[in-house]
Write a protein that holds these residues in place. Sequence first.
Motif, PDB file in Angstrom:
ATOM      1  N   ARG A 126     -10.407   4.153  -0.322  1.00 19.28           N
ATOM      2  CA  ARG A 126      -9.242   3.554  -1.001  1.00 19.28           C
ATOM      3  C   ARG A 126      -7.933   3.964  -0.334  1.00 19.28           C
ATOM      4  NH1 ARG A 126     -10.475   1.214  -6.026  1.00 19.28           N
ATOM      5  NH2 ARG A 126     -12.604   1.634  -6.694  1.00 19.28           N
ATOM      6  N   ALA A 127      -7.833   5.228   0.060  1.00 19.98           N
ATOM      7  CA  ALA A 127      -6.618   5.711   0.737  1.00 19.98           C
ATOM      8  C   ALA A 127      -6.442   4.997   2.078  1.00 19.98           C
ATOM      9  CB  ALA A 127      -6.675   7.219   0.929  1.00 19.98           C
ATOM     10  N   ALA A 128      -7.518   4.851   2.813  1.00 22.06           N
ATOM     11  CA  ALA A 128      -7.436   4.163   4.104  1.00 22.06           C
ATOM     12  C   ALA A 128      -7.010   2.705   3.913  1.00 22.06           C
ATOM     13  CB  ALA A 128      -8.781   4.238   4.820  1.00 22.06           C
ATOM     14  N   LYS A 130      -5.110   1.523   1.500  1.00 23.33           N
ATOM     15  CA  LYS A 130      -3.684   1.500   1.172  1.00 23.33           C
ATOM     16  C   LYS A 130      -2.838   1.713   2.419  1.00 23.33           C
ATOM     17  CE  LYS A 130      -4.234   2.987  -3.577  1.00 23.33           C
ATOM     18  NZ  LYS A 130      -4.074   4.056  -4.565  1.00 23.33           N
ATOM     19  N   ILE A 131      -3.272   2.608   3.289  1.00 23.90           N
ATOM     20  CA  ILE A 131      -2.539   2.856   4.532  1.00 23.90           C
ATOM     21  C   ILE A 131      -2.570   1.611   5.416  1.00 23.90           C
ATOM     22  CG2 ILE A 131      -2.559   4.170   6.702  1.00 23.90           C
ATOM     23  CD1 ILE A 131      -3.569   6.571   5.017  1.00 23.90           C
ATOM     24  N   GLY A 132      -3.731   0.977   5.490  1.00 22.01           N
ATOM     25  CA  GLY A 132      -3.866  -0.242   6.275  1.00 22.01           C
ATOM     26  C   GLY A 132      -2.978  -1.368   5.770  1.00 22.01           C
ATOM     27  N   ARG A 133      -2.851  -1.496   4.470  1.00 20.64           N
ATOM     28  CA  ARG A 133      -1.999  -2.548   3.907  1.00 20.64           C
ATOM     29  C   ARG A 133      -0.527  -2.229   4.079  1.00 20.64           C
ATOM     30  NH1 ARG A 133      -6.111  -2.323   0.062  1.00 20.64           N
ATOM     31  NH2 ARG A 133      -4.913  -0.992  -1.326  1.00 20.64           N
ATOM     32  N   ALA A 134      -0.170  -0.957   4.214  1.00 19.68           N
ATOM     33  CA  ALA A 134       1.228  -0.559   4.369  1.00 19.68           C
ATOM     34  C   ALA A 134       1.746  -0.866   5.781  1.00 19.68           C
ATOM     35  CB  ALA A 134       1.389   0.933   4.066  1.00 19.68           C
ATOM     36  N   HIS A 135       0.853  -1.001   6.731  1.00 17.63           N
ATOM     37  CA  HIS A 135       1.289  -1.238   8.115  1.00 17.63           C
ATOM     38  C   HIS A 135       1.233  -2.661   8.469  1.00 17.63           C
ATOM     39  CE1 HIS A 135       0.659   3.113   8.354  1.00 17.63           C
ATOM     40  NE2 HIS A 135       1.607   3.036   9.252  1.00 17.63           N
TER      41      HIS A 135
END
Length: 135
Positions: A126-128, A130-135
């Motif tokens: 889930r954290a990965a 969220k990070i992927g969607r932020a970039h």
Amino acid sequence: MLRCGRENDVTDPEKLAEKYLHSMGERLIDEGDLEEGIVLLQKAIDVGDTPYAWRGLARALEMAGDSAGAVGAVSRAIKAAPGIPEYYYERSQFLAALGREDLAGEELVKAIAIDPNYARIDAITRAAGKIGRAH
């Protein structure tokens, strides 16, 4: 002589055929040929109905955009091998892709009940995301 079940895996022609078809199907999928990979996995299942062939088919169907088909295939893997937490976790991911967070949560709980490490695996996934969607 080592024995696996009723027959030796090295000399059982059906087992060898299933392993060959499964391996070739997975290879084609990894190379991006989903259509042919799916055909070979389905043939592997016809020869020897194994949970890992169903799991491979589920993965390929998901990659092809067929989340509902992936749920069905991984469900067959679970029926054949109910003690493998990875199958429940994957079913939770496929269900989430279908917008069924309620059912996805139930499957995650099943995976964690078998192996508590799946709580961490899910948190990292889930954290990965969220990070992927932020970039």
